[in-house]
Design an enzyme around this catalytic site. Structure first.
Site, short mmCIF file in Angstrom:
data_model
loop_
_atom_site.label_atom_id
_atom_site.label_comp_id
_atom_site.label_asym_id
_atom_site.label_seq_id
_atom_site.Cartn_x
_atom_site.Cartn_y
_atom_site.Cartn_z
N ASN B 393 0.82 -1.20 0.00
CA ASN B 393 0.00 0.00 0.00
C ASN B 393 0.86 1.26 0.00
O ASN B 393 1.04 1.89 -1.04
CB ASN B 393 -0.97 -0.03 1.19
CG ASN B 393 -1.96 1.11 1.16
OD1 ASN B 393 -1.93 1.96 0.28
ND2 ASN B 393 -2.85 1.15 2.13
N ASP B 394 1.41 1.59 1.16
CA ASP B 394 2.15 2.85 1.28
C ASP B 394 3.29 2.97 0.26
O ASP B 394 3.58 4.06 -0.22
CB ASP B 394 2.74 2.97 2.69
CG ASP B 394 1.64 3.16 3.72
OD1 ASP B 394 0.59 3.73 3.37
OD2 ASP B 394 1.84 2.74 4.87
N VAL B 395 3.91 1.83 -0.07
CA VAL B 395 5.08 1.88 -0.96
C VAL B 395 4.71 2.18 -2.40
O VAL B 395 5.57 2.29 -3.26
CB VAL B 395 5.90 0.57 -0.91
CG1 VAL B 395 6.45 0.35 0.48
CG2 VAL B 395 5.07 -0.60 -1.38
N THR B 396 3.38 2.30 -2.69
CA THR B 396 2.95 2.64 -4.05
C THR B 396 2.31 4.02 -4.07
O THR B 396 1.86 4.47 -5.12
CB THR B 396 1.89 1.64 -4.55
OG1 THR B 396 0.74 1.74 -3.70
CG2 THR B 396 2.41 0.24 -4.52
N ALA B 434 1.27 3.81 7.41
CA ALA B 434 1.55 5.22 7.64
C ALA B 434 0.29 5.99 8.00
O ALA B 434 0.35 7.15 8.39
CB ALA B 434 2.20 5.82 6.40
#
Lengths: 100, 464
Positions: B393-396, B434
């Site tokens: 999720n956050d890494v995209t 996050a």
């Protein structure tokens, strides 16, 4: 004047940090988990100290307090040595090239 | 065996350990590297037996304890699931730490066995070395136990913070240094024990404020500590194998911590001070305006991917939680049969420890030459037809590139939104670790697949 042997050990230590720095940067990121498990295994070479502690003194002193700490440390380090190398081996087996 | 002769053998062990790490520069040489490591360990142990030269009753006990510990280790190594590697490594770190403490204690109680002087009159340098080794070992032990409990889920991953936390840590740290100083002048065993106990407390206090999402940094950091502890003991025992290994492990852990911090765009100091992620809830409840989202089912996804010429899979830890890696590989096999080019994109913090996601994919028989790191593959998203985001999720989140207000601004992210279409497998629109909304959900070219990662992937396999 003679050089203190400590300085020699310090030299080994600092040079090894440099060797470690360059060797670890060359480790491919996909193998970072095996890197951690194998560093875990090799740091258990502390078992050397544990063996010296456990075997110190005469036979009657086998169960003196300091020897007992040595024996305990042997168990802990042995778990780590066998566990660390074997789990690394298990992971690395998965990275074998697949037959097409 | 003479001291000089054994010192040479310890040096050989040290070199073999260096070669063990060197082997990991590529998967082909890695197994050979591991054998070097094992050889180095065997040499060290045998040389130690020979140089002590005591093959009496104690020797039998040593062998018995070696076998007991070894069987426990081997049992764990064969049984542990790959998803639990982070806990395992944290647990192993705690053992190294505790072993360092025990060796330091025996050296303090019986210094003559190690040629360090006699009780009450231990050499000054040795006292400093052994107390530092014991202190760092104790911090490694209790810190790793906390990390283990957090990773295992026995303890909540939420950061535990209280007022004056950092001040207390600082005071305890200074106290330890003072105690070491006093230990050198008094040689008092009470002071030695106090150092060990205070260090145990420091280890706990150091790790409790760090949140679950930062565990990759914590594990690497503890890896580094265990190395420094071993080096401290190595100086005490005047053993070059231990000094070399300690330095190698110490710098290895430090580099991995650095890589992990960079992957999250956090400074090391910021991670250590902790408390990050404590405000998750407050930020997720705001901005609840309804934005249009396109959602689809497995058939849509299968159709899109089958007709694509290239697909990039973006796996995250959610995939491992759902145990979807094997289904995922089946899906990829199906796509390859249709002539689709498939590769995998791994973010540095995709798993719970450095390189974790690569191991999970390798376990599912994904060939390692189809798996790419962020820098290697990020430009390829622009030329790819479908990006299949599963459990990440956050890494995209493109917000990391566009919104300076965002807590993750500046974090390196995968440029998923550049591909022609994005398939996002997720159970709901809830934010990730996050605690921020992912802009990607609402993009024109994103199709949300609302389902469990494993079920959705299996359904896609069926409709391919």
């Amino acid at each position: 004047m003679e050089i203190d042997p400590f300085i020699f050990r310090l030299s080994i230590f600092i040079l090894s940090i440099f060797v470690g720095y360059y060797v670890v940067w060359s480790v491919t990121p996909s193998l970072h988990t095996p890197l951690m498990s194998v560093t875990n295994a090799i740091s258990s070479v502390i078992i050397v100290g544990a063996i010296i502690a456990a075997l110190s003194g005469s036979t009657e002193e086998v169960f003196a307090t300091s020897n007992m700490f040595g024996f305990l440390a042997i168990i802990l380090a042995a778990v780590n040595i066998f566990g660390g190398f074997l789990v690394t081996q298990r992971m690395l087996q998965m990275y074998k090239k697949k037959k097409k | 065996m003479s001291a000089n002769f054994s010192a040479l053998f310890y040096l050989i062990s040290g070199i073999l350990f260096i070669l063990a790490l060197r082997g990991l520069s590529s998967p082909e040489t890695s197994r050979q590297g591991n054998y070097f490591g094992i050889a180095g360990m065997i040499i060290s142990i045998i040389v130690t037996f020979l140089s002590v030269g005591n093959f009496g009753a104690g020797f039998i006990y040593v062998l018995i304890f070696l076998v007991i510990g070894g069987s426990i280790g081997a049992f764990i190594a064969f049984r542990i699931p790959m998803t639990a590697m982070p806990e395992l490594v944290a647990g192993f770190h705690s053992l190294v730490g505790l072993a360092a403490v025990f060796v330091a204690i025996s050296a303090f109680l019986k210094p003559e066995a190690f040629n360090l002087g006699v009780v009450g009159n231990i050499k000054l340098a040795s006292l400093i070395e052994m107390s530092l080794g014991a202190a760092i070992g104790a911090i490694t032990f209790s810190g790793s136990i906390i990390a283990f409990l957090k990773l295992r889920g026995i303890m909540s991953g939420a950061p535990i913070t209280f007022k004056g936390q950092h001040l207390i840590n600082l005071l305890l740290g200074i106290t330890t240094l003072f105690l070491i100083y006093y230990l050198c002048s008094t040689q008092s065993s009470n002071i030695f024990w106090s150092i060990v106990i205070i260090s145990f407390i420091i280890g706990v206090l150091l790790i409790i404020p760090i949140g679950g999402a930062d565990m990759p940094v914590v594990i690497s950091m503890l890896n580094s500590y265990s190395g420094w502890a071993a080096a401290g003991i190595g100086f005490t025992l005047e053993n070059s194998a231990l000094i070399i290994t300690g330095a190698l492990v110490g710098s290895s852990g430090a580099i991995l911590s650095y890589i992990m911090c960079k992957g999250m765009n956090r400074s090391f100091f910021n991670v250590i001070l902790g408390g990050w992620g404590a405000t998750d809830q407050s930020s997720s409840s705001q901005s609840k305006e309804e934005k249009p989202v396109k959602s689809g089912n497995a058939d849509d996804a299968a159709f899109l991917m089958k007709n694509a010429s290239s697909v990039i899979i973006v796996p995250g830890y959610g995939m491992a939680v759902a145990q979807a890696q094997h289904a995922l590989r089946e899906m990829v096999d199906g796509l390859k049969k249709n002539g689709v080019k498939v590769s995998y994109a791994i973010h540095p913090v995709a798993g719970r420890m450095p390189g974790h996601m690569n191991v999970l994919l390798a376990e599912a028989n994904v060939p390692y030459d189809e798996v790419f790191e962020l820098e290697e593959i990020n430009n390829d998203f622009a030329n790819c037809d479908v990006a299949y985001v599963i459990g990440a999720n956050d890494v995209t989140n493109p917000v990391a590139k566009s919104d300076p207000q965002s807590p993750i601004f500046g974090m390196p992210v995968l440029d998923v939104e550049k591909s022609k279409s994005v398939l996002f497998v997720k159970r709901s629109l809830s934010p990730g670790y996050a605690g921020i909304d992912n802009d990607l959900f609402y993009r024109e070219n994103t199709l949300m697949l609302f389902a469990d990662a494993k079920k959705m992937t299996e359904e896609i396999v069926k409709s391919l």
